[in-house]
Design a protein around this motif. Structure first.
Motif, PDB file in Angstrom:
ATOM      1  N   ALA A   9       0.826  -1.204   0.000  1.00  0.00           N
ATOM      2  CA  ALA A   9       0.000   0.000   0.000  1.00  0.00           C
ATOM      3  C   ALA A   9       0.861   1.255   0.000  1.00  0.00           C
ATOM      4  CB  ALA A   9      -0.928  -0.005   1.205  1.00  0.00           C
ATOM      5  N   LEU A  10       1.972   1.216   0.720  1.00  0.00           N
ATOM      6  CA  LEU A  10       2.882   2.367   0.738  1.00  0.00           C
ATOM      7  C   LEU A  10       3.494   2.604  -0.632  1.00  0.00           C
ATOM      8  CD1 LEU A  10       4.727   1.857   4.152  1.00  0.00           C
ATOM      9  CD2 LEU A  10       3.267   3.781   3.529  1.00  0.00           C
ATOM     10  N   VAL A  11       3.904   1.536  -1.279  1.00  0.00           N
ATOM     11  CA  VAL A  11       4.483   1.666  -2.618  1.00  0.00           C
ATOM     12  C   VAL A  11       3.443   2.224  -3.588  1.00  0.00           C
ATOM     13  CG1 VAL A  11       5.384   0.371  -4.592  1.00  0.00           C
ATOM     14  CG2 VAL A  11       6.236  -0.115  -2.288  1.00  0.00           C
ATOM     15  N   ALA A  12       2.221   1.717  -3.498  1.00  0.00           N
ATOM     16  CA  ALA A  12       1.164   2.167  -4.404  1.00  0.00           C
ATOM     17  C   ALA A  12       0.812   3.633  -4.179  1.00  0.00           C
ATOM     18  CB  ALA A  12      -0.080   1.295  -4.226  1.00  0.00           C
ATOM     19  N   ALA A  13       0.768   4.046  -2.904  1.00  0.00           N
ATOM     20  CA  ALA A  13       0.374   5.418  -2.585  1.00  0.00           C
ATOM     21  C   ALA A  13       1.440   6.425  -2.981  1.00  0.00           C
ATOM     22  CB  ALA A  13       0.069   5.543  -1.095  1.00  0.00           C
ATOM     23  N   THR A  14       2.706   6.076  -2.788  1.00  0.00           N
ATOM     24  CA  THR A  14       3.792   7.042  -2.985  1.00  0.00           C
ATOM     25  C   THR A  14       4.492   6.915  -4.333  1.00  0.00           C
ATOM     26  OG1 THR A  14       5.439   5.566  -1.983  1.00  0.00           O
ATOM     27  CG2 THR A  14       4.235   7.053  -0.497  1.00  0.00           C
ATOM     28  N   GLY A  15       4.293   5.783  -5.007  1.00  0.00           N
ATOM     29  CA  GLY A  15       5.026   5.549  -6.250  1.00  0.00           C
ATOM     30  C   GLY A  15       6.497   5.279  -6.011  1.00  0.00           C
ATOM     31  N   GLY A  16       6.856   4.887  -4.796  1.00  0.00           N
ATOM     32  CA  GLY A  16       8.245   4.688  -4.431  1.00  0.00           C
ATOM     33  C   GLY A  16       8.755   3.290  -4.732  1.00  0.00           C
ATOM     34  N   THR A  17      10.045   3.099  -4.429  1.00  0.00           N
ATOM     35  CA  THR A  17      10.696   1.807  -4.613  1.00  0.00           C
ATOM     36  C   THR A  17      11.172   1.304  -3.256  1.00  0.00           C
ATOM     37  OG1 THR A  17      11.465   2.442  -6.814  1.00  0.00           O
ATOM     38  CG2 THR A  17      12.593   0.592  -5.749  1.00  0.00           C
ATOM     39  N   ALA A  18      10.733   0.118  -2.868  1.00  0.00           N
ATOM     40  CA  ALA A  18      11.060  -0.430  -1.553  1.00  0.00           C
ATOM     41  C   ALA A  18      12.281  -1.329  -1.631  1.00  0.00           C
ATOM     42  CB  ALA A  18       9.876  -1.212  -1.001  1.00  0.00           C
ATOM     43  N   SER A  19      13.062  -1.286  -0.556  1.00  0.00           N
ATOM     44  CA  SER A  19      14.209  -2.176  -0.426  1.00  0.00           C
ATOM     45  C   SER A  19      14.255  -2.693   0.997  1.00  0.00           C
ATOM     46  CB  SER A  19      15.512  -1.431  -0.760  1.00  0.00           C
ATOM     47  OG  SER A  19      15.733  -0.368   0.167  1.00  0.00           O
ATOM     48  N   GLY A  20      14.997  -3.790   1.194  1.00  0.00           N
ATOM     49  CA  GLY A  20      15.134  -4.340   2.528  1.00  0.00           C
ATOM     50  C   GLY A  20      13.998  -5.279   2.889  1.00  0.00           C
ATOM     51  N   ASN A  21      14.139  -5.861   4.077  1.00  0.00           N
ATOM     52  CA  ASN A  21      13.192  -6.870   4.537  1.00  0.00           C
ATOM     53  C   ASN A  21      12.228  -6.257   5.550  1.00  0.00           C
ATOM     54  OD1 ASN A  21      11.922  -9.285   5.116  1.00  0.00           O
ATOM     55  ND2 ASN A  21      13.503  -9.943   6.576  1.00  0.00           N
ATOM     56  N   TRP A  22      11.080  -5.822   5.087  1.00  0.00           N
ATOM     57  CA  TRP A  22      10.021  -5.289   5.950  1.00  0.00           C
ATOM     58  C   TRP A  22       8.685  -5.452   5.239  1.00  0.00           C
ATOM     59  CZ3 TRP A  22       7.452  -0.640   4.349  1.00  0.00           C
ATOM     60  CH2 TRP A  22       8.015  -0.013   3.230  1.00  0.00           C
ATOM     61  N   SER A  23       7.649  -5.618   6.030  1.00  0.00           N
ATOM     62  CA  SER A  23       6.337  -5.918   5.437  1.00  0.00           C
ATOM     63  C   SER A  23       5.304  -4.819   5.639  1.00  0.00           C
ATOM     64  CB  SER A  23       5.782  -7.221   6.023  1.00  0.00           C
ATOM     65  OG  SER A  23       5.643  -7.110   7.440  1.00  0.00           O
ATOM     66  N   GLY A  24       5.527  -3.931   6.591  1.00  0.00           N
ATOM     67  CA  GLY A  24       4.562  -2.867   6.857  1.00  0.00           C
ATOM     68  C   GLY A  24       5.038  -2.013   8.013  1.00  0.00           C
ATOM     69  N   VAL A  25       4.273  -0.966   8.320  1.00  0.00           N
ATOM     70  CA  VAL A  25       4.636  -0.062   9.410  1.00  0.00           C
ATOM     71  C   VAL A  25       3.415   0.180  10.289  1.00  0.00           C
ATOM     72  CG1 VAL A  25       6.482   1.071   8.124  1.00  0.00           C
ATOM     73  CG2 VAL A  25       4.155   2.000   8.000  1.00  0.00           C
ATOM     74  N   THR A  26       3.679   0.486  11.557  1.00  0.00           N
ATOM     75  CA  THR A  26       2.604   0.690  12.528  1.00  0.00           C
ATOM     76  C   THR A  26       2.181   2.142  12.664  1.00  0.00           C
ATOM     77  OG1 THR A  26       4.238   0.910  14.304  1.00  0.00           O
ATOM     78  CG2 THR A  26       3.358  -1.294  13.879  1.00  0.00           C
ATOM     79  N   ALA A  89       5.661  12.781  -1.285  1.00  0.00           N
ATOM     80  CA  ALA A  89       5.232  11.403  -1.008  1.00  0.00           C
ATOM     81  C   ALA A  89       4.363  11.346   0.240  1.00  0.00           C
ATOM     82  CB  ALA A  89       6.457  10.506  -0.843  1.00  0.00           C
ATOM     83  N   LEU A  90       4.706  12.146   1.259  1.00  0.00           N
ATOM     84  CA  LEU A  90       3.883  12.204   2.467  1.00  0.00           C
ATOM     85  C   LEU A  90       2.495  12.742   2.132  1.00  0.00           C
ATOM     86  CD1 LEU A  90       3.680  11.903   5.558  1.00  0.00           C
ATOM     87  CD2 LEU A  90       4.574  14.242   5.743  1.00  0.00           C
ATOM     88  N   GLU A  91       2.434  13.743   1.266  1.00  0.00           N
ATOM     89  CA  GLU A  91       1.134  14.273   0.832  1.00  0.00           C
ATOM     90  C   GLU A  91       0.328  13.196   0.109  1.00  0.00           C
ATOM     91  OE1 GLU A  91       2.635  18.905   0.145  1.00  0.00           O
ATOM     92  OE2 GLU A  91       2.363  17.545  -1.563  1.00  0.00           O
ATOM     93  N   ALA A  92       0.988  12.432  -0.735  1.00  0.00           N
ATOM     94  CA  ALA A  92       0.296  11.357  -1.457  1.00  0.00           C
ATOM     95  C   ALA A  92      -0.212  10.297  -0.492  1.00  0.00           C
ATOM     96  CB  ALA A  92       1.233  10.738  -2.489  1.00  0.00           C
ATOM     97  N   LEU A  93       0.578  10.007   0.529  1.00  0.00           N
ATOM     98  CA  LEU A  93       0.158   9.028   1.532  1.00  0.00           C
ATOM     99  C   LEU A  93      -1.040   9.554   2.313  1.00  0.00           C
ATOM    100  CD1 LEU A  93       0.870   6.280   2.707  1.00  0.00           C
ATOM    101  CD2 LEU A  93       2.381   7.431   4.329  1.00  0.00           C
ATOM    102  N   GLY A  94      -1.020  10.864   2.623  1.00  0.00           N
ATOM    103  CA  GLY A  94      -2.171  11.467   3.296  1.00  0.00           C
ATOM    104  C   GLY A  94      -3.422  11.391   2.445  1.00  0.00           C
ATOM    105  N   THR A  95      -3.286  11.635   1.153  1.00  0.00           N
ATOM    106  CA  THR A  95      -4.431  11.541   0.245  1.00  0.00           C
ATOM    107  C   THR A  95      -4.979  10.121   0.209  1.00  0.00           C
ATOM    108  OG1 THR A  95      -3.608  13.361  -1.129  1.00  0.00           O
ATOM    109  CG2 THR A  95      -5.160  11.826  -2.156  1.00  0.00           C
ATOM    110  N   ALA A  96      -4.097   9.144   0.183  1.00  0.00           N
ATOM    111  CA  ALA A  96      -4.537   7.747   0.182  1.00  0.00           C
ATOM    112  C   ALA A  96      -5.240   7.392   1.480  1.00  0.00           C
ATOM    113  CB  ALA A  96      -3.330   6.827  -0.036  1.00  0.00           C
ATOM    114  N   ALA A  97      -4.750   7.922   2.592  1.00  0.00           N
ATOM    115  CA  ALA A  97      -5.389   7.667   3.885  1.00  0.00           C
ATOM    116  C   ALA A  97      -6.787   8.267   3.918  1.00  0.00           C
ATOM    117  CB  ALA A  97      -4.541   8.249   5.009  1.00  0.00           C
ATOM    118  N   ARG A  98      -6.924   9.464   3.373  1.00  0.00           N
ATOM    119  CA  ARG A  98      -8.259  10.101   3.339  1.00  0.00           C
ATOM    120  C   ARG A  98      -9.203   9.297   2.454  1.00  0.00           C
ATOM    121  NH1 ARG A  98     -12.570  11.293   3.528  1.00  0.00           N
ATOM    122  NH2 ARG A  98     -13.635  13.332   3.549  1.00  0.00           N
ATOM    123  N   ASP A  99      -8.691   8.759   1.351  1.00  0.00           N
ATOM    124  CA  ASP A  99      -9.530   7.976   0.444  1.00  0.00           C
ATOM    125  C   ASP A  99     -10.035   6.699   1.105  1.00  0.00           C
ATOM    126  OD1 ASP A  99      -9.244   9.798  -1.606  1.00  0.00           O
ATOM    127  OD2 ASP A  99      -7.591   8.720  -2.577  1.00  0.00           O
TER     128      ASP A  99
END
Length: 482
Positions: A9-26, A89-99
């Motif tokens: 969901a983070l990648v989709a909202a921000t259009g970013g590229t993820a690296s490393g071993n993690w599955s989500g954030v709290t 990207a933070l703004e995009a994440l905020g927009t996704a949260a509002r949606d």
């Protein structure tokens, strides 16, 4: 703890590229001092570049970091989400949260004074009726609003957002992020006057909050304020339902009765056709008027009004915004206490007058020896008033409530005009800044006094509050919130 955002969901909202071993954030954080376990640390560039703190954030337990580059000292395979611009990207994440929070009823609050207390009170009373998400502190600017949105869970029933500004054009983009169903404008006052030149410019800037309100939404406006007609006309032009609050007969939410006590008030009001009785843990009239806006917005959001009125009676102002504390000068003697009224967070001419009214209602006590306590005001400069600064400070000396104040301490170049206009008998001391004033105030306080501290944030009046609170440090149990 369950994830607030999963990796996909983070990648989709921000259009970013993820690296490393993690599955989500709290959660989402911008501060290494407060980042919690498995939160997303956002490397914003503000006073300092957040990329310099990514390593510390990950060491402190952050689950991942939102960055525009791999910071020095951080491994390329660290848990990162790389984007072109962390703020965008933070703004995009905020927009996704509002949606995704499509079922939430969203309230946005602005105004020249009282917006943080209004937001806090709304969050308190609504949280008793459903999952409520709200701005923390005064996170009301270009990064605070999207950050607050990004933190909103998808199952929230209510959302309460504070939106602030210093210049024209700042509120409009923020309200379009929030897309509130209800917008509250507490008042329009000569605040940031130096950036506008005229109060009409402030009114127009506050009206920007209406531009983001969802179709068919509501504008809750202060009918007692001289700029009501301008704001109501703008709201009507946008197709919004205008809900007014105040003491006039035409108000949709009307103050019917206001009985003041030293530290509280009993209020009878008609809120959109429904009578309520309210006990407020604040005595001044402006706080009763704000209560009308709070209850109107809560009712429009679908909350039960009777429960909201009861909840409002349990709410108390926070630090810097009217919090009251009894502080003992002698840790074991209750009769040694003085009352501290902390209004140190911010100030403008109207809020200083209101704080003086609050102080005038406080009842100093007598010591066992019969010595009467005094009402003492400690005032710092009101900032951003432009060329009118000295005149507006001087006018505080003519506020009727100051007549009940026994002693005034002041600091700052503009407050010198106020201090010099006072009778000699009421002059405590004037100093150029709060750091040099604080020891003089601390030395003056005695049992039974009621002390109010007020000033703009830049005047650092919290320094005086801290000095007065230190009088109880010998025994922390000697400090008691009222």
């Amino acid at each position: 703890m369950s994830s607030l955002w999963d990796r996909e969901a983070l990648v989709a909202a921000t259009g970013g590229t993820a690296s490393g071993n993690w599955s989500g954030v709290t959660g989402v954080s911008i501060d290494t001092r407060t980042v919690a376990q498995d939160e997303l640390f956002v490397a914003l560039k503000d006073a300092r570049d957040g990329h310099d703190f990514v390593g510390a954030a990950l060491t402190s337990g952050a689950g991942a970091a939102l960055v525009s580059r791999v910071p020095e000292g951080v491994a390329p395979d660290a848990p990162l989400l790389r984007v072109d611009d962390p703020l965008r990207a933070l703004e995009a994440l905020g927009t996704a949260a509002r949606d995704r929070a499509s079922d939430a009823r969203i309230i946005a609050v602005t105004g020249s004074a009282g917006k943080t207390s209004t937001k806090d009170a709304l969050a308190t009373i609504l949280s008793e009726q459903g999952s409520t998400h709200a701005s923390v502190k005064s996170y009301n600017n270009h990064w605070g609003v999207p950050l607050t949105l990004a933190r909103m869970p998808g199952d929230a029933r209510f959302g309460v957002f504070e939106i602030g500004m210093n210049h024209a054009g700042e509120i409009a983009p923020l309200t379009r992020f929030v897309r509130p169903h209800i917008a509250v404008i507490t008042n329009v006052l000569p605040v940031h006057l130096g950036n506008f030149g005229a109060e009409s410019g402030i009114a127009s800037a506050k009206a920007e909050i209406l531009e983001g309100v969802a179709p068919g939404g509501h504008a809750v406006l202060n009918r007692d304020n001289p700029w009501f007609d301008l704001l109501a006309t703008k709201a009507a032009a946008l197709g919004l339902d205008v809900v007014s609050f105040g003491s006039t007969a035409e108000a949709s939410a009307r103050l019917l009765k206001h009985v003041q006590k030293p530290d509280s008030a009993s209020v009878e009001a008609d809120i959109l056709g429904e009578r309520v009785l309210i006990k407020l843990n604040a005595a001044a009239r402006h706080q009763a008027i704000n209560a009308l806006a709070i209850l109107s917005a809560a009712k429009l959001a679908g909350a039960d009004l009777a429960r909201c009125a009861l909840g409002l009676g349990r709410w108390k102002p926070g630090d810097g915004r009217g919090a009251r504390r009894a502080i003992r000068l002698d840790p074991i003697d209750p009769a040694s206490a003085f009352l501290l009224i902390d209004e140190s967070y911010n100030a403008n001419p109207a809020s200083v007058a209101a704080a003086l009214e609050t102080l005038s209602l406080a009842q100093p006590t007598r010591t066992p020896t019969g010595r009467a306590g005094r009402r003492i005001a400690v005032l710092g400069d009101m900032l951003e008033l432009g060329d009118a600064a000295d005149r507006l400070h001087r006018q505080i000396a003519d506020v009727s409530a100051i007549g009940s104040v026994d002693l005034v301490f002041a600091c700052g170049p503009h407050c010198k005009t106020l201090y010099d206009a006072l009778p000699k008998a009421r002059q405590g001391a004037w100093m150029r800044d709060s750091a040099t004033l604080a020891p003089l105030v601390k030395q003056e306080i005695r049992a039974g006094d009621a002390v109010m501290v007020k000033g703009s944030l830049g005047s650092a009046m919290a320094t005086v509050v801290t000095a007065l609170e230190s009088l109880a440090n010998a025994n922390p149990k000697g400090r008691k919130s009222l």
